[in-house]
Design a protein around this motif. Structure first.
Motif, PDB file in Angstrom:
ATOM      1  N   GLU A  39      -8.327   2.957  -5.050  1.00 10.48           N
ATOM      2  CA  GLU A  39      -7.664   2.078  -4.080  1.00 10.48           C
ATOM      3  C   GLU A  39      -6.160   2.329  -4.056  1.00 10.48           C
ATOM      4  OE1 GLU A  39      -8.802  -1.825  -5.311  1.00 10.48           O
ATOM      5  OE2 GLU A  39     -10.844  -1.605  -4.547  1.00 10.48           O
ATOM      6  N   VAL A  40      -5.567   2.499  -5.232  1.00 15.28           N
ATOM      7  CA  VAL A  40      -4.124   2.758  -5.323  1.00 15.28           C
ATOM      8  C   VAL A  40      -3.783   4.095  -4.668  1.00 15.28           C
ATOM      9  CG1 VAL A  40      -2.222   3.222  -6.928  1.00 15.28           C
ATOM     10  CG2 VAL A  40      -3.786   1.325  -7.369  1.00 15.28           C
ATOM     11  N   ILE A  41      -4.576   5.111  -4.966  1.00 16.97           N
ATOM     12  CA  ILE A  41      -4.330   6.441  -4.394  1.00 16.97           C
ATOM     13  C   ILE A  41      -4.429   6.393  -2.874  1.00 16.97           C
ATOM     14  CG2 ILE A  41      -5.292   8.776  -4.181  1.00 16.97           C
ATOM     15  CD1 ILE A  41      -6.034   8.540  -7.193  1.00 16.97           C
ATOM     16  N   ALA A  42      -5.479   5.760  -2.363  1.00 15.91           N
ATOM     17  CA  ALA A  42      -5.658   5.666  -0.911  1.00 15.91           C
ATOM     18  C   ALA A  42      -4.510   4.895  -0.271  1.00 15.91           C
ATOM     19  CB  ALA A  42      -6.996   5.001  -0.586  1.00 15.91           C
ATOM     20  N   SER A  43      -4.084   3.844  -0.916  1.00 17.59           N
ATOM     21  CA  SER A  43      -2.988   3.032  -0.388  1.00 17.59           C
ATOM     22  C   SER A  43      -1.684   3.832  -0.334  1.00 17.59           C
ATOM     23  CB  SER A  43      -2.810   1.784  -1.246  1.00 17.59           C
ATOM     24  OG  SER A  43      -1.737   1.013  -0.794  1.00 17.59           O
ATOM     25  N   GLU A  44      -1.396   4.539  -1.411  1.00 24.00           N
ATOM     26  CA  GLU A  44      -0.152   5.335  -1.470  1.00 24.00           C
ATOM     27  C   GLU A  44      -0.188   6.493  -0.476  1.00 24.00           C
ATOM     28  OE1 GLU A  44       2.786   4.939  -3.218  1.00 24.00           O
ATOM     29  OE2 GLU A  44       1.936   2.958  -3.610  1.00 24.00           O
ATOM     30  N   ASP A  45      -1.320   7.179  -0.402  1.00 21.13           N
ATOM     31  CA  ASP A  45      -1.418   8.359   0.461  1.00 21.13           C
ATOM     32  C   ASP A  45      -1.482   8.022   1.949  1.00 21.13           C
ATOM     33  OD1 ASP A  45      -1.350   9.870  -1.824  1.00 21.13           O
ATOM     34  OD2 ASP A  45      -3.456  10.487  -1.748  1.00 21.13           O
ATOM     35  N   SER A  46      -1.797   6.770   2.269  1.00 21.33           N
ATOM     36  CA  SER A  46      -1.923   6.401   3.679  1.00 21.33           C
ATOM     37  C   SER A  46      -0.780   5.519   4.181  1.00 21.33           C
ATOM     38  CB  SER A  46      -3.253   5.688   3.911  1.00 21.33           C
ATOM     39  OG  SER A  46      -3.262   4.432   3.259  1.00 21.33           O
ATOM     40  N   LYS A  47       0.262   5.360   3.380  1.00 20.10           N
ATOM     41  CA  LYS A  47       1.388   4.518   3.809  1.00 20.10           C
ATOM     42  C   LYS A  47       1.930   4.992   5.152  1.00 20.10           C
ATOM     43  CE  LYS A  47       3.208   2.482  -0.342  1.00 20.10           C
ATOM     44  NZ  LYS A  47       4.248   2.469  -1.343  1.00 20.10           N
ATOM     45  N   GLY A  48       2.001   4.036   6.088  1.00 23.29           N
ATOM     46  CA  GLY A  48       2.529   4.333   7.409  1.00 23.29           C
ATOM     47  C   GLY A  48       1.565   5.067   8.330  1.00 23.29           C
TER      48      GLY A  48
END
Length: 79
Positions: A39-48
């Motif tokens: 979840e953290v990885i997906a959140s960081e990689d999809s910012k914006g």
């Protein structure tokens, strides 16, 4: 994950792939941490990039965790 089967003492196990997360005491806890990490990885990689991109990345990362879970079940059966 291999350390759960080879190292009896939990404090001596190492989990370099869980950098920034606690140390799991058992395999189920490890898999839960890997899901949170996904979840953290997906959140960081999809910012914006929007929700659709987040959902795609999250699905991809959780698929990796699912493969780990299946693999660990296969190992448990063979022990």
């Amino acid at each position: 994950m291999e350390s759960f089967y080879k190292i009896e003492e939990p404090s001596k196990r190492t989990f370099p792939s869980l950098y920034g997360f606690g140390q799991p005491q058992n395999l189920d806890e490890y898999l839960k941490m890997k899901a949170r990490q996904a979840e953290v990885i997906a959140s960081e990689d999809s910012k914006g990039l929007g929700d659709r991109k987040y959902q795609g990345l999250l699905s991809h990362e959780l698929n990796k965790v699912r493969k780990l879970e299946y693999f660990s079940k296969d190992i448990r059966k063979s022990i």
